[in-house]
Every structure is written in C-alpha cells, then in structure tokens.
Design a protein around this motif. Structure first.
Motif, PDB file in Angstrom:
ATOM      1  N   TYR A 114       0.847  -1.200   0.000  1.00 50.35           N
ATOM      2  CA  TYR A 114       0.000   0.000   0.000  1.00 50.35           C
ATOM      3  C   TYR A 114       0.880   1.247   0.000  1.00 50.35           C
ATOM      4  O   TYR A 114       0.682   2.178  -0.796  1.00 50.35           O
ATOM      5  N   ALA A 115       1.871   1.279   0.893  1.00 48.43           N
ATOM      6  CA  ALA A 115       2.767   2.438   0.972  1.00 48.43           C
ATOM      7  C   ALA A 115       3.560   2.602  -0.321  1.00 48.43           C
ATOM      8  O   ALA A 115       3.712   3.716  -0.834  1.00 48.43           O
ATOM      9  N   ALA A 116       4.060   1.503  -0.874  1.00 46.62           N
ATOM     10  CA  ALA A 116       4.849   1.571  -2.111  1.00 46.62           C
ATOM     11  C   ALA A 116       3.999   2.045  -3.285  1.00 46.62           C
ATOM     12  O   ALA A 116       4.442   2.866  -4.088  1.00 46.62           O
ATOM     13  N   LEU A 117       2.772   1.543  -3.375  1.00 44.42           N
ATOM     14  CA  LEU A 117       1.873   1.957  -4.453  1.00 44.42           C
ATOM     15  C   LEU A 117       1.614   3.453  -4.388  1.00 44.42           C
ATOM     16  O   LEU A 117       1.726   4.165  -5.393  1.00 44.42           O
ATOM     17  N   HIS A 118       1.286   3.951  -3.206  1.00 48.18           N
ATOM     18  CA  HIS A 118       0.959   5.366  -3.089  1.00 48.18           C
ATOM     19  C   HIS A 118       2.187   6.254  -3.238  1.00 48.18           C
ATOM     20  O   HIS A 118       2.076   7.361  -3.774  1.00 48.18           O
ATOM     21  N   ALA A 119       3.340   5.786  -2.797  1.00 53.54           N
ATOM     22  CA  ALA A 119       4.571   6.551  -3.012  1.00 53.54           C
ATOM     23  C   ALA A 119       4.866   6.634  -4.512  1.00 53.54           C
ATOM     24  O   ALA A 119       5.241   7.694  -5.021  1.00 53.54           O
ATOM     25  N   TYR A 120       4.673   5.542  -5.225  1.00 54.64           N
ATOM     26  CA  TYR A 120       4.903   5.554  -6.668  1.00 54.64           C
ATOM     27  C   TYR A 120       3.879   6.447  -7.363  1.00 54.64           C
ATOM     28  O   TYR A 120       4.215   7.213  -8.268  1.00 54.64           O
ATOM     29  N   GLN A 121       2.642   6.367  -6.932  1.00 56.19           N
ATOM     30  CA  GLN A 121       1.578   7.169  -7.538  1.00 56.19           C
ATOM     31  C   GLN A 121       1.887   8.665  -7.426  1.00 56.19           C
ATOM     32  O   GLN A 121       1.567   9.433  -8.341  1.00 56.19           O
TER      33      GLN A 121
END
Length: 149
Positions: free
Chosen positions: A37-44
């Motif tokens: 979740y954190a990685a997805l939103h950081a990438y987004q």
C-alpha cells in the motif's frame, strides 16, 4: 526487527480463545499488504495526475466559490502504467490473503461476531510484526504508513 505473534493454541485447548492471538502467516500477510500500500501510493505520487493525456482546466470562481484548476497532463507511459498495475495487482493479492485467511473462520466458529470481529481485524493492522519498519528499524505507526505513501 520485531517477532511475529505466536501461533494460536490448538482449537481443543482449554485456554480461552483470543481473537487477537494472530497466526504468524496472517501477521506477515498484513505486513506485506501495508508495505505494498505504501509503495503503491509513493509511486503514484511520482506520476502525472491523469493516466491518459488530458488538457487540464483553468482555475475558476463561480458564484463566489473557487474551483481549483489542473495543469495539462501528458498521461502515463506504458512502463509507468505497467508498474502501477503490477503494484495494484500485488496489493489485491496480499489483501485477499488477509481478508480470506482461515483465522477469520476460526474466529467466527469461536463466536466472534459483529463489532468484536471488526475490532479483531482492526487490531491486526497494529499488531506487532504487521506494521512495516522504516530503514532505521523502528516499527512505523499506521499514520507513518499513510505519510510515506
């Protein structure tokens, strides 16, 4: 590094059932979901605001209310879209492992229902070993995961 919660006692144990004594594989699955979740939103956050090219729109004031504008977006490249989709698919799979884990069936068999089941599911998100640790090694709080995203 934190140690996952111990495995629950066997079902035939005379000890009272504790819905918060999460099995280690469930804790690990929750941790993976939080990390994804954190990685997805950081990438987004690194991507243009629109997946497809979009001309944007100007800032406007209508009947005294301000409507913020958006700059033009070039859209995402094929590589960016593929990476985002991979993150999202991995997050869905990790979330499915957590949501469909056999522990929740056991909780239901033990009479855990309604608000108590919700409380147990929420407690998992803060359980020792379920919260990702930053590079310094201290566990993150749930707000830290949101901030990292």
């Amino acid at each position: 590094m934190s140690t996952p919660a111990p495995a629950p006692a066997p079902e035939d144990s005379s000890a009272p059932f504790d819905p918060h004594a999460f099995p280690s594989d469930l804790v690990a699955a929750q941790r993976e979901a939080a990390e994804l979740y954190a990685a997805l939103h950081a990438y987004q956050e690194t991507l243009p605001w629109s997946r497809e090219p979009h001309p944007g729109w100007p800032e406007e004031t209508e009947r005294g209310r301000q409507r913020s504008g958006r700059p033009a977006s070039p859209g995402w490249s094929d590589e960016q879209a593929a990476r985002f989709d991979k993150f999202l698919e991995d997050l869905r799979k990790a979330t499915e492992l957590v949501q469909a884990h056999k522990w929740w069936e056991r909780c239901a068999r033990e009479g855990i229902k309604g608000a108590d089941m919700v409380a147990a599911r929420q407690a998992l998100k803060r359980a020792e070993g379920a919260v990702p640790a930053p590079a310094q090694g201290a566990p993150l709080a749930q707000d830290d995961v949101r901030a990292a995203a």
